[in-house]
Design a protein around this motif. Structure first.
Motif, PDB file in Angstrom:
ATOM      1  N   ALA A   1      20.951  34.525  32.203  1.00 16.94           N
ATOM      2  CA  ALA A   1      20.902  33.764  31.000  1.00 16.94           C
ATOM      3  C   ALA A   1      22.275  32.771  30.539  1.00 16.94           C
ATOM      4  O   ALA A   1      22.038  31.520  30.343  1.00 16.94           O
ATOM      5  CB  ALA A   1      20.396  34.552  29.806  1.00 16.94           C
ATOM      6  N   ILE A   2      23.182  33.507  30.671  1.00 18.93           N
ATOM      7  CA  ILE A   2      24.461  32.728  30.285  1.00 18.93           C
ATOM      8  C   ILE A   2      24.743  31.518  31.229  1.00 18.93           C
ATOM      9  O   ILE A   2      25.102  30.540  30.952  1.00 18.93           O
ATOM     10  CB  ILE A   2      25.662  33.998  30.302  1.00 18.93           C
ATOM     11  CG1 ILE A   2      25.595  34.715  29.206  1.00 18.93           C
ATOM     12  CG2 ILE A   2      27.219  33.024  30.369  1.00 18.93           C
ATOM     13  CD1 ILE A   2      26.273  35.964  29.097  1.00 18.93           C
TER      14      ILE A   2
ATOM     15  N   LEU B   1      22.780  29.939  33.230  1.00 19.55           N
ATOM     16  CA  LEU B   1      21.634  28.980  32.891  1.00 19.55           C
ATOM     17  C   LEU B   1      22.229  27.794  32.064  1.00 19.55           C
ATOM     18  O   LEU B   1      22.147  26.856  32.082  1.00 19.55           O
ATOM     19  CB  LEU B   1      20.429  29.634  32.273  1.00 19.55           C
ATOM     20  CG  LEU B   1      19.231  28.714  32.314  1.00 19.55           C
ATOM     21  CD1 LEU B   1      18.867  28.421  33.643  1.00 19.55           C
ATOM     22  CD2 LEU B   1      17.905  29.376  31.519  1.00 19.55           C
ATOM     23  N   PHE B   2      22.946  28.216  30.968  1.00 20.97           N
ATOM     24  CA  PHE B   2      23.571  27.464  30.057  1.00 20.97           C
ATOM     25  C   PHE B   2      24.901  26.614  30.866  1.00 20.97           C
ATOM     26  O   PHE B   2      25.242  25.401  30.735  1.00 20.97           O
ATOM     27  CB  PHE B   2      24.323  28.184  28.879  1.00 20.97           C
ATOM     28  CG  PHE B   2      25.042  27.163  27.914  1.00 20.97           C
ATOM     29  CD1 PHE B   2      24.767  26.046  27.376  1.00 20.97           C
ATOM     30  CD2 PHE B   2      26.381  27.638  27.566  1.00 20.97           C
ATOM     31  CE1 PHE B   2      25.404  25.294  26.523  1.00 20.97           C
ATOM     32  CE2 PHE B   2      27.281  26.845  26.847  1.00 20.97           C
ATOM     33  CZ  PHE B   2      26.662  25.745  26.303  1.00 20.97           C
ATOM     34  N   PHE B   3      25.681  27.261  31.483  1.00 19.15           N
ATOM     35  CA  PHE B   3      26.837  27.067  32.228  1.00 19.15           C
ATOM     36  C   PHE B   3      26.280  25.777  33.213  1.00 19.15           C
ATOM     37  O   PHE B   3      27.099  24.978  33.369  1.00 19.15           O
ATOM     38  CB  PHE B   3      27.738  27.905  32.949  1.00 19.15           C
ATOM     39  CG  PHE B   3      28.777  28.726  32.114  1.00 19.15           C
ATOM     40  CD1 PHE B   3      28.229  29.545  30.932  1.00 19.15           C
ATOM     41  CD2 PHE B   3      30.040  28.346  32.414  1.00 19.15           C
ATOM     42  CE1 PHE B   3      28.975  30.018  30.284  1.00 19.15           C
ATOM     43  CE2 PHE B   3      30.870  29.026  31.614  1.00 19.15           C
ATOM     44  CZ  PHE B   3      30.583  30.009  30.379  1.00 19.15           C
TER      45      PHE B   3
ATOM     46  N   ALA C   1      20.140  39.898  34.238  1.00 18.12           N
ATOM     47  CA  ALA C   1      19.280  38.935  33.450  1.00 18.12           C
ATOM     48  C   ALA C   1      20.182  38.047  32.226  1.00 18.12           C
ATOM     49  O   ALA C   1      20.117  37.099  32.010  1.00 18.12           O
ATOM     50  CB  ALA C   1      18.058  39.790  32.633  1.00 18.12           C
ATOM     51  N   ALA C   2      21.313  38.930  31.669  1.00 21.52           N
ATOM     52  CA  ALA C   2      22.103  38.410  30.817  1.00 21.52           C
ATOM     53  C   ALA C   2      22.907  37.310  31.444  1.00 21.52           C
ATOM     54  O   ALA C   2      23.280  36.158  30.880  1.00 21.52           O
ATOM     55  CB  ALA C   2      22.826  39.594  30.153  1.00 21.52           C
TER      56      ALA C   2
ATOM     57  N   ILE D   1      15.003  34.055  36.521  1.00 23.81           N
ATOM     58  CA  ILE D   1      15.477  33.463  35.450  1.00 23.81           C
ATOM     59  C   ILE D   1      16.083  32.004  35.439  1.00 23.81           C
ATOM     60  O   ILE D   1      15.844  30.979  34.761  1.00 23.81           O
ATOM     61  CB  ILE D   1      16.588  34.156  34.541  1.00 23.81           C
ATOM     62  CG1 ILE D   1      16.037  35.348  33.982  1.00 23.81           C
ATOM     63  CG2 ILE D   1      17.221  33.481  33.710  1.00 23.81           C
ATOM     64  CD1 ILE D   1      16.559  36.471  33.321  1.00 23.81           C
TER      65      ILE D   1
END
Lengths: 297, 269
Positions: free
Chosen positions: A126-127, A129-131, A122-123, A238
């Protein structure tokens, strides 16, 4: 039969069962019973709350082959395996080989290469997703620097599966790295020394000694990766939620959606049985081949 | 010399790709919106606003506490139950244990993902939806853990067992005073595994929880993503950093144990 001996046997049996009881209660309730139940559900119409309404035979299975959504899900699942497994193994083998050299600081690099094992899907997702973000994301920023136009990593049906695969490869490197590094370190040093005496160079040693001797581990790792890729869920939930237009609707996501969003327990269970059978098949191959081992010295 | 140079270059590039995204996420978590728009590498000023804001959007501390409680319980449960089972398989000579061991191994053929529908039903019937026990009990024992400890118990010296039996040491006392204390490294590996995999689990808590009281941090992170994506990245990165730091530290401290555990549990077995 000797009565004393019999009593002792019974006592030992009772004790053995006592130690194993909690384990088997848990496994029965949360694994054996539900897999049996999954089969039952897959042949039934199931009401809310898991009440079996009626036996419907192969209805759900026939529906599976009529469902373009499910067929697509199977297709993208295998595609996803193809995108992730070979590249993950090649890259992590590369990491293992370079981190296995006796160098100052190799411990530090081993630690970095293992880091994903301590980071949740998940972490990491999430990271990433920004990239992957089309306008603000790091990847498009870097590409833009080289004059490459923005790519819709997660929102274009052509790219989404590839992007999720890329994320999965990154997240999976550490586990493979540790397994392969362990495999490398199990190879006897004598073999390398005698081959050095014989004048073998670095590449000869890599391809003639290291890789053949590593083949059992490589095989094991391939199976693990296949199963892991096939069962991917968190990163999809995610990053893409199965979209766009089902491009990343892998089988576990499909089961989740069918049962927990649409409430089609029976239909979802038929899909779960398919997932079970595919995993079973692959695991049995591993048992069969793993027994024989791939390489004979 | 040349070879060394090339190796260091390759190692550094690889380490960069492996870990730079994490470091950058850390950096982004301190940034302001304009830093993001300018694609800054480092924040223009260290601001903790994103962490503050994340804690306002979701009950961050509650989620962290939930995760700690769940992961710790699973860890303790696995240490006790897996070691009891492994002990029986190795030390207690009773009829039928081979059959039971094969039964245990056969569970590795069942993917948990294919049992979620009936398991969800079971939880409804038990009235366990939105409870800690629904997140703890199903994973409180794993075949992998039993297997790992069994492999270790098999390596313990037979002489010790014989001597203890000679002294009339009971099975349970041998378990407590010899088997467990002599397995610290393996138990350590199992603890780390159990904690990390429970902390990081996602699908099951997603299905089991619908209110904030019992939710673990991973699902909290998803809530943060759903509410913030594409508008406020520092908040999402702050959430991700908070979710990953505890297990990353545990991994770094316990890497030696983990490697030993993974290798003995998977390859040599």
């Amino acid at each position: 039969m000797n009565k004393k001996k019999f009593t002792k046997e019974v006592k030992l049996f009772g004790m053995g069962i006592l130690y194993l009881l909690p384990t088997f209660v848990i496994l029965s309730v949360f694994l054996f019973y539900p897999i049996w139940k999954t089969f039952q559900f897959s042949f039934s119409d199931v009401l809310d709350g898991g009440i079996v309404d009626e036996f419907v035979g192969l209805k759900h299975y026939l529906a599976l082959f009529d469902s373009s959504s499910f067929l697509n899900s199977i297709k993208v699942s295998f595609q996803f395996v193809l995108y992730t497994v070979p590249i993950t193994i090649i890259l992590s083998l590369f990491l293992a080989v370079i981190a296995n050299e006796k160098l100052k600081g190799s411990r530090f690099f081993q630690m970095i290469f293992s880091s994903q094992l301590g980071i949740s899907g998940a972490a990491s997702s999430a990271i990433l997703l920004f990239f992957f973000h089309p306008t603000l994301g790091t990847i498009n920023n870097v590409l833009g620097f080289f004059g490459i136009p923005n790519i819709q990593w997660l929102t274009s049906p052509d790219w989404a599966l590839f992007s999720v695969a890329l994320a999965t490869v990154w997240m999976g490197l550490s586990l493979n790295f540790i397994l392969l590094l362990g495999g490398l370190q199990n190879i006897s040093v004598d073999l390398y020394e005698s081959s050095t005496v014989d004048g073998a160079g670095y590449w000869t040693k890599l391809f003639k000694i290291t890789l053949p001797l590593l083949s059992p581990v490589l095989f094991f790792v391939t199976i693990i990766n296949f199963i892991n890729a096939f069962q991917s869920f968190g990163q999809i939930h995610i990053l893409t939620e199965g979209g766009p237009s089902e491009a990343t609707n892998l089988i576990v996501y499909s089961i989740y959606r069918e049962s927990f969003m649409y409430g089609n327990y029976g239909f979802a269970s038929a899909q779960a049985v398919v997932l079970f059978l595919i995993t079973l098949f692959v695991t049995l191959i591993q048992f069969k081949v793993g027994e024989r081992r791939v390489h004979y010295q | 010399m040349m070879k060394k140079m090339i190796l260091y270059i390759l190692l550094t590039i690889s380490a960069f790709f492996m870990f730079a995204p994490i470091l950058y996420a850390f950096s982004v978590s301190f940034m302001s919106a304009s830093d993001i728009n300018n694609a800054a590498i480092l924040p223009s000023s260290l601001s903790l606003d994103a962490y503050q804001e994340a804690a306002n959007r979701i009950p961050l501390l509650q989620f962290l506490a939930n995760s700690f409680l769940i992961a710790t319980s699973v860890m303790i449960g696995q240490i006790i139950l897996c070691s009891l089972a492994a002990y029986a398989f190795v030390f207690i000579p009773f009829k039928g244990k081979n059959v039971l061991f094969i039964l245990l191994l056969s569970t590795m053929l069942i993917p948990f993902e294919s049992t979620i529908v009936p398991n969800h039903v079971t939880m409804i019937n038990l009235g366990w939806l939105d409870t800690y026990q629904s997140l703890i009990v199903p994973t409180i024992v794993t075949p992998f853990g039993v297997f790992l400890l069994r492999q270790h118990f098999l390596t313990m010296p037979k002489e010790l067992w014989d001597a203890a039996q000679m002294d009339g040491c009971s099975y349970f006392r041998y378990y407590l005073s010899f088997a467990l204390p002599l397995s610290k490294a393996t138990l350590g590996a199992l603890s780390i595994f159990a904690f990390i995999s429970s902390w990081n689990s996602y699908l099951w808590p997603l299905i089991m929880t619908s209110n904030d009281n019992v939710r673990p941090i991973q699902i909290g992170l998803k809530m943060l993503v759903s509410s913030q994506a594409s508008t406020n990245w520092p908040i999402v990165m702050a959430g991700a950093i908070i979710a990953l730091v505890p297990t990353l530290i545990i991994l770094f401290l316990g890497l030696k144990y983990i490697r030993r555990g993974l290798l003995s549990g998977s390859i040599k077995g």
